[in-house]
Design a protein around this motif. Structure first.
Motif, PDB file in Angstrom:
ATOM      1  N   ALA A  91       0.831  -1.206   0.000  1.00 40.60           N
ATOM      2  CA  ALA A  91       0.000   0.000   0.000  1.00 40.60           C
ATOM      3  C   ALA A  91       0.865   1.255   0.000  1.00 40.60           C
ATOM      4  O   ALA A  91       0.542   2.247  -0.661  1.00 40.60           O
ATOM      5  N   LYS A  94       2.184   1.810  -3.565  1.00 40.45           N
ATOM      6  CA  LYS A  94       1.157   2.339  -4.458  1.00 40.45           C
ATOM      7  C   LYS A  94       0.904   3.815  -4.188  1.00 40.45           C
ATOM      8  O   LYS A  94       0.724   4.611  -5.109  1.00 40.45           O
ATOM      9  N   ARG A  95       0.900   4.185  -2.913  1.00 37.53           N
ATOM     10  CA  ARG A  95       0.654   5.582  -2.582  1.00 37.53           C
ATOM     11  C   ARG A  95       1.823   6.461  -3.030  1.00 37.53           C
ATOM     12  O   ARG A  95       1.622   7.563  -3.541  1.00 37.53           O
ATOM     13  N   ALA A  98       1.493   6.905  -6.742  1.00 38.61           N
ATOM     14  CA  ALA A  98       0.381   7.802  -7.056  1.00 38.61           C
ATOM     15  C   ALA A  98       0.740   9.258  -6.764  1.00 38.61           C
ATOM     16  O   ALA A  98       0.429  10.159  -7.550  1.00 38.61           O
ATOM     17  N   GLU A  99       1.409   9.496  -5.640  1.00 36.51           N
ATOM     18  CA  GLU A  99       1.808  10.863  -5.293  1.00 36.51           C
ATOM     19  C   GLU A  99       2.821  11.402  -6.296  1.00 36.51           C
ATOM     20  O   GLU A  99       2.785  12.581  -6.657  1.00 36.51           O
ATOM     21  N   SER A 176       6.791   4.668   6.796  1.00 36.27           N
ATOM     22  CA  SER A 176       5.879   4.221   5.742  1.00 36.27           C
ATOM     23  C   SER A 176       4.885   3.191   6.273  1.00 36.27           C
ATOM     24  O   SER A 176       3.691   3.237   5.950  1.00 36.27           O
ATOM     25  N   SER A 180       0.795   3.731   6.549  1.00 35.46           N
ATOM     26  CA  SER A 180      -0.110   2.774   5.896  1.00 35.46           C
ATOM     27  C   SER A 180      -1.075   2.157   6.894  1.00 35.46           C
ATOM     28  O   SER A 180      -2.253   1.937   6.583  1.00 35.46           O
ATOM     29  N   ARG A 183      -3.765   4.729   7.766  1.00 33.38           N
ATOM     30  CA  ARG A 183      -4.685   4.883   6.628  1.00 33.38           C
ATOM     31  C   ARG A 183      -5.632   3.690   6.521  1.00 33.38           C
ATOM     32  O   ARG A 183      -6.804   3.845   6.180  1.00 33.38           O
ATOM     33  N   HIS A 187      -9.583   3.927   6.673  1.00 30.69           N
ATOM     34  CA  HIS A 187     -10.398   3.394   5.574  1.00 30.69           C
ATOM     35  C   HIS A 187     -11.481   2.469   6.113  1.00 30.69           C
ATOM     36  O   HIS A 187     -12.640   2.543   5.689  1.00 30.69           O
TER      37      HIS A 187
END
Length: 314
Positions: A91, A94-95, A98-99, A176, A180, A183, A187
């Protein structure tokens, strides 16, 4: 006196051992968290449905009540499946990607806007049309060699189950993982609240951003209440069209899984958290030693380079 090479070797072994220890301790911490998070999620749902909004829950049909409980269990199971070092690191990757993509798009948009503004400023009604020269082949080849995306330049090598044996890499790995984890719990909380709103338990019509802001502020304005629940008092101002109306106050309760609440209820989780803190203290101490050793090595290399250059000129 210990030589520079011996000192570096000793420190490297200590850092490598600490990296492996971090991986094992964090895995134990997540295992203890996974063992309680589903139970705590359902307990928070129970408190919300029976102690805070009992009328709304009783108003549901029996099949709807069972469906709500089943969906909470399933949500808890999905959360448990994601509470592993591998899943959280994936995760985080991926973040990070994406950032990087968003940052690249923003930079590209800003660059294009700047070029358009420059072209617009250069235009003049009196100026004669000028034919643009053909780009040389060298420039075209140079552009082709450039990476298509800044994402390809991302260094995510530290996001492995066992972090690299360097204090800075271990710290980045730990940060990190922590982000995660938080988050993931947020979520899960959002998903649970959407379910409760859909079933008519939580008051509908409250702007989602209000709840999001409260969660991101770690419930700074919340009232005291049961564990893993967010108790909010929201005051809404009257609209401009109806200034004669008085402001209204809304009492809102929602699920908010907090690490502090989860750890407080489980002794094994508190113990694992203490072990993580112990590892962090060791990391801080080793970080200072490694920084001093790296400075010592840099000085030694600079002195050797100075002597070599001095002897070459004589």
């Amino acid at each position: 006196m210990v030589s520079l090479e011996e000192s570096q070797s000793i420190l490297s072994q200590q850092v490598e051992k600490l990296a492996q220890q971090f991986s094992a301790v964090y895995s134990n911490y997540l295992a203890a968290l996974a063992a309680t998070v589903q139970e705590q999620l359902i307990q928070a749902g129970y408190q919300l449905c029976t102690q805070i909004y009992p009328e709304q829950f009783v108003a549901l049909e029996e099949e709807q009540q069972r469906s709500l409980q089943q969906h909470l269990r399933q949500l808890g199971q999905k959360t448990v499946a994601n509470l592993t070092v591998d899943q959280l690191l994936e995760a985080a990757k991926k973040r990070a990607i994406a950032e990087a993509e968003v940052a690249e798009q923003l930079a590209q948009t800003a660059s294009e806007a700047s070029e358009a503004e420059s072209d617009k400023s250069a235009e003049s009604p009196e100026s004669e049309p000028v034919t643009a020269p053909t780009a040389p082949a060298e420039a075209t080849a140079e552009q082709a060699e450039q990476p298509e995306s800044a994402v390809a330049e991302l260094d995510l090598s530290y996001l492995n189950p066992v972090p690299p044996a360097h204090p800075a890499a271990i710290y980045a790995w730990l940060q990190s993982l922590n982000r995660s984890l938080v988050r993931q719990l947020r979520h899960t909380s959002r998903q649970a609240n959407r379910l409760l709103e859909k079933m008519g338990i939580i008051r509908s019509g409250v702007p989602p951003q209000m709840l999001e802001a409260a969660i991101k502020n770690d419930g700074a304005e919340q009232q005291s209440g049961p564990p893993n629940l967010l108790m909010l008092t929201i005051t809404t101002a009257p609209s401009e069209e109806r200034e004669e109306e008085e402001s209204t106050t809304i009492q809102l309760a929602a699920i908010y899984l907090r690490l502090a609440d989860l750890e407080f209820s489980v002794p094994e989780l508190r113990l694992a958290r203490q072990q993580l803190r112990d590892c962090q203290r060791q990391l801080k101490q080793l970080g200072r030693l490694v920084a001093a050793e790296e400075q010592r090595q840099a000085i030694a290399q600079a002195e050797a380079a100075w002597r070599f250059a001095w002897n070459q000129d004589r």
